[in-house]
Design a protein around this motif. Structure first.
Motif, PDB file in Angstrom:
ATOM      1  N   UNK A   6       0.813  -1.214   0.000  1.00 35.43           N
ATOM      2  CA  UNK A   6       0.000   0.000   0.000  1.00 35.43           C
ATOM      3  C   UNK A   6       0.844   1.260   0.000  1.00 35.43           C
ATOM      4  N   UNK A   7       2.135   1.083  -0.221  1.00 32.23           N
ATOM      5  CA  UNK A   7       2.987   2.257  -0.190  1.00 32.23           C
ATOM      6  C   UNK A   7       2.569   3.196  -1.298  1.00 32.23           C
ATOM      7  N   UNK A   8       1.875   4.281  -0.946  1.00 25.58           N
ATOM      8  CA  UNK A   8       1.273   5.183  -1.927  1.00 25.58           C
ATOM      9  C   UNK A   8       2.096   6.439  -2.110  1.00 25.58           C
ATOM     10  N   UNK A   9       2.189   7.233  -1.228  1.00 23.36           N
ATOM     11  CA  UNK A   9       2.851   8.502  -1.407  1.00 23.36           C
ATOM     12  C   UNK A   9       3.548   8.957  -0.163  1.00 23.36           C
ATOM     13  N   UNK A  10       4.599   8.156   0.256  1.00 23.37           N
ATOM     14  CA  UNK A  10       5.230   8.452   1.519  1.00 23.37           C
ATOM     15  C   UNK A  10       6.025   9.724   1.469  1.00 23.37           C
ATOM     16  N   UNK A  11       6.289  10.327   2.643  1.00 26.64           N
ATOM     17  CA  UNK A  11       7.139  11.502   2.728  1.00 26.64           C
ATOM     18  C   UNK A  11       8.571  10.978   2.683  1.00 26.64           C
ATOM     19  N   UNK A  12       9.268  11.189   1.576  1.00 26.09           N
ATOM     20  CA  UNK A  12      10.587  10.639   1.383  1.00 26.09           C
ATOM     21  C   UNK A  12      11.617  11.756   1.569  1.00 26.09           C
ATOM     22  N   UNK A  13      12.151  11.867   2.800  1.00 19.67           N
ATOM     23  CA  UNK A  13      12.975  13.012   3.156  1.00 19.67           C
ATOM     24  C   UNK A  13      14.389  12.587   3.508  1.00 19.67           C
ATOM     25  N   UNK A  14      15.331  13.472   3.299  1.00 23.21           N
ATOM     26  CA  UNK A  14      16.722  13.153   3.538  1.00 23.21           C
ATOM     27  C   UNK A  14      17.333  13.945   4.677  1.00 23.21           C
ATOM     28  N   UNK A  15      18.645  14.208   4.588  1.00 23.31           N
ATOM     29  CA  UNK A  15      19.383  14.825   5.672  1.00 23.31           C
ATOM     30  C   UNK A  15      19.200  16.334   5.691  1.00 23.31           C
ATOM     31  N   UNK A  16      19.770  16.979   6.689  1.00 27.26           N
ATOM     32  CA  UNK A  16      19.490  18.392   6.930  1.00 27.26           C
ATOM     33  C   UNK A  16      20.463  19.323   6.239  1.00 27.26           C
ATOM     34  N   UNK A  17      19.953  20.458   5.802  1.00 26.53           N
ATOM     35  CA  UNK A  17      20.737  21.597   5.378  1.00 26.53           C
ATOM     36  C   UNK A  17      20.184  22.758   6.191  1.00 26.53           C
ATOM     37  N   UNK A  18      21.042  23.662   6.628  1.00 25.92           N
ATOM     38  CA  UNK A  18      20.645  24.648   7.631  1.00 25.92           C
ATOM     39  C   UNK A  18      19.426  25.468   7.245  1.00 25.92           C
ATOM     40  N   UNK A  19      19.312  25.912   5.998  1.00 26.08           N
ATOM     41  CA  UNK A  19      18.202  26.774   5.604  1.00 26.08           C
ATOM     42  C   UNK A  19      17.909  26.558   4.126  1.00 26.08           C
ATOM     43  N   UNK A  20      16.859  27.208   3.667  1.00 21.86           N
ATOM     44  CA  UNK A  20      16.502  27.093   2.249  1.00 21.86           C
ATOM     45  C   UNK A  20      17.654  27.575   1.378  1.00 21.86           C
ATOM     46  N   UNK A  21      18.074  26.731   0.459  1.00 17.58           N
ATOM     47  CA  UNK A  21      19.153  27.077  -0.463  1.00 17.58           C
ATOM     48  C   UNK A  21      18.725  26.708  -1.880  1.00 17.58           C
ATOM     49  N   UNK A 218      22.156  14.671  15.534  1.00 22.75           N
ATOM     50  CA  UNK A 218      21.203  15.657  16.027  1.00 22.75           C
ATOM     51  C   UNK A 218      20.731  16.578  14.910  1.00 22.75           C
ATOM     52  N   UNK A 219      21.645  16.972  14.019  1.00 25.07           N
ATOM     53  CA  UNK A 219      21.272  17.860  12.917  1.00 25.07           C
ATOM     54  C   UNK A 219      20.223  17.219  12.028  1.00 25.07           C
ATOM     55  N   UNK A 220      20.339  15.914  11.813  1.00 31.99           N
ATOM     56  CA  UNK A 220      19.358  15.193  10.999  1.00 31.99           C
ATOM     57  C   UNK A 220      18.016  15.144  11.716  1.00 31.99           C
ATOM     58  N   UNK A 221      18.037  14.849  13.015  1.00 38.54           N
ATOM     59  CA  UNK A 221      16.790  14.761  13.780  1.00 38.54           C
ATOM     60  C   UNK A 221      16.086  16.110  13.905  1.00 38.54           C
ATOM     61  N   UNK A 222      16.862  17.194  13.821  1.00 40.55           N
ATOM     62  CA  UNK A 222      16.286  18.529  13.923  1.00 40.55           C
ATOM     63  C   UNK A 222      15.931  19.136  12.565  1.00 40.55           C
ATOM     64  N   UNK A 223      16.182  18.417  11.496  1.00 37.79           N
ATOM     65  CA  UNK A 223      15.824  18.902  10.166  1.00 37.79           C
ATOM     66  C   UNK A 223      14.310  18.828   9.977  1.00 37.79           C
ATOM     67  N   UNK A 224      13.830  19.387   8.901  1.00 37.35           N
ATOM     68  CA  UNK A 224      12.392  19.337   8.616  1.00 37.35           C
ATOM     69  C   UNK A 224      11.910  17.895   8.549  1.00 37.35           C
ATOM     70  N   UNK A 225      12.660  17.052   7.830  1.00 36.47           N
ATOM     71  CA  UNK A 225      12.288  15.643   7.740  1.00 36.47           C
ATOM     72  C   UNK A 225      12.411  14.924   9.067  1.00 36.47           C
ATOM     73  N   UNK A 226      13.418  15.295   9.870  1.00 34.59           N
ATOM     74  CA  UNK A 226      13.593  14.680  11.172  1.00 34.59           C
ATOM     75  C   UNK A 226      12.455  15.015  12.120  1.00 34.59           C
ATOM     76  N   UNK A 227      12.034  16.281  12.102  1.00 37.81           N
ATOM     77  CA  UNK A 227      10.906  16.691  12.950  1.00 37.81           C
ATOM     78  C   UNK A 227       9.625  15.988  12.513  1.00 37.81           C
TER      79      UNK A 227
END
Length: 379
Positions: A6-21, A218-227
């Protein structure tokens, strides 16, 4: 049915970058045998779907955007037909390509077909290819099973479909072992969160997933995907076996408010479904049979529909056609249904079986599993 199927449209997120670039993706399709007319790019980031398209000029195309972390996107091309007057039907394996986007300058060059391509400038994509190679044999088997399942489904061969589902379960276990191995051995990988999302699936086992999540930097866990993953784990804790189900109120088909706690004193199945969901509709006869057999003994059902806005008629028709005679509620907000969001529902069908005190004693019980569980309760 398995979460893999049933894998339909998962949130497929990676590692963190500090801000929008910014990122720039340039592509070259000049070597593709068939004439490419247009290229589409889609990805999911920061809780929103992004879609863009561009024309191909002199065999090249360009996309620009901004990201704050590595994201798995999907490229799709439309090919002119042999007569040159229209577009050839889309074929995912031939005309699509999954690419890990990240801030910076990226390039993709297709060799003979669009799906046979080389990507440069994305460390995340390089890691993604290694992970794909680990699961290639299993992915090929999954594609074969999907094809067979479709054939059985069209033939309405229930026995064949159930056999394929069992094979999917075994395949999923092997895939999960690979994902777990990759994450634990590559915690610094730019696609560690992607692998964890695949491992966790839609029905997250918090006790299993959280320790792996805490291995990530910690940086990964605090990223948008990590949160986002942390929030999913938190919701999974609130919907685990032995937990009192969170109360909620939503309107029924007549607009009357219905509260979950009003069902206390009965064994209750909270059934998340929708009229547009094929697997849900195929499971409905089994749910109806359970209701008819055990309702008089103290079993009830509360249906929560993820039907779309302005689709009340379709919701009502499905209730009538499938003989769903129990209470049904919905706010017609599709995947943003407030109860579905509260319970962390990412795929349907899903259900929760509650005891008379409102405690969750079963999850995602379908087919024979539901019948067996109820038989144990009402023996």
């Amino acid at each position: 049915m398995t979460k893999a199927f049933y894998f339909l449209a998962a949130v497929l997120l990676g590692n963190a970058v500090a801000a929008q670039q910014p990122f720039t993706l340039t592509g070259n399709v000049s070597k593709v045998k068939d004439p490419v007319s247009k290229v589409y790019l889609s990805y999911y980031a920061d809780g929103e779907s992004h879609r863009d398209s561009t024309e191909v000029k002199n065999g090249t195309f360009t996309f620009k955007g901004t990201l704050n972390e590595a994201i798995l996107g999907n490229l799709m091309v439309r090919i002119k037909d042999s007569a040159g007057t229209g577009l050839r039907p889309y074929n995912m394996r031939r005309d699509g390509y999954g690419i890990f986007l990240q801030p910076g300058k990226l390039s993709i060059s297709s060799v003979d077909s669009f799906s046979n391509a080389t990507v440069k400038g994305s460390a995340a994509h390089t890691a993604y290819l290694k992970l794909k190679a680990m699961n290639k044999e299993l992915d090929d088997k999954a594609a074969e099973l999907n094809k067979k399942y479709g054939e059985y489904s069209r033939a309405k061969d229930e026995a064949g479909m159930k056999q394929i589902e069992k094979e999917f379960d075994a395949l999923e276990a092997q895939m999960n072992a690979n994902y777990k191995k990759y994450i634990t051995e590559n915690t610094q990988s730019p696609i560690a969160l992607y692998a964890l999302n695949r491992y966790a699936g839609y029905d997250i086992n918090a006790a299993d997933v959280e320790p792996i999540f805490l291995l990530l930097p910690e940086a990964t866990r605090n990223s948008s995907g990590g949160k986002d993953m942390a929030e999913k784990i938190d919701k999974a804790k609130k919907t685990g076996i032995g937990v009192i189900a969170m109360d909620f109120t939503q309107n029924d088909t007549l607009g009357n408010p219905v509260t979950l706690s009003s069902f206390r004193g009965k064994y209750l199945l909270i059934d998340f479904w929708a009229s547009w969901c094929g697997p849900c509709r195929r499971e409905n006869p089994n749910v109806v049979a359970a209701y008819q057999k055990y309702h008089a003994k103290g079993f009830d059902i509360l249906g929560v529909s993820l039907d779309q806005p302005n689709a009340k008629e379709k919701w009502m028709k499905a209730i009538h056609d499938d003989n769903l005679t129990w209470t049904q509620v919905s706010d017609l907000k599709y995947w943003k249904n407030e109860v579905a969001v509260q319970y962390g529902i990412q795929a349907i069908p899903q259900n929760f079986l509650l005891d008379p005190e409102g405690k969750i004693i079963g999850k995602n019980l379908r087919g024979e599993e539901l019948q067996q569980k109820l038989a144990e309760i009402f023996k």
